[in-house]
Write a protein that holds these residues in place. Structure first.
Motif: not given
Length: 80
Positions: A42-64
């Motif tokens: 669960s943790f590793s999947t969530f981290e991977a999804l957050k990384c993909e979302l950051r990349r998709h939005h072109g942002v540096a932090s999860d808060a963005e």
């Protein structure tokens, strides 16, 4: 075999009397061992999804990343 205790404190007292204080934690190790793989996936999947979302939005932090998208990512991970 079932156990019939009249209430929670009576159950704790009877277990401590019969097995000692360690008896209260008898099933803890198997429970923790069963949760470790689930938590790791669960943790590793969530981290991977957050990384993909950051990349998709072109942002540096999860808060963005939009909150709704982070909630969906967490929901997906909780369903695995």
């Amino acid at each position: 075999v079932g156990f019939n205790y009249k209430n929670y404190p009576a159950a704790v007292e009877e277990i401590v009397m019969a097995e000692g204080p360690r008896g209260l934690f008898k099933g803890l190790a198997p429970t923790v061992m069963g949760m470790l793989p689930y938590s790791a996936v669960s943790f590793s999947t969530f981290e991977a999804l957050k990384c993909e979302l950051r990349r998709h939005h072109g942002v540096a932090s999860d808060a963005e990343v939009p909150v709704l998208q982070r909630l969906v990512a967490g929901s997906i991970c909780g369903a695995t």
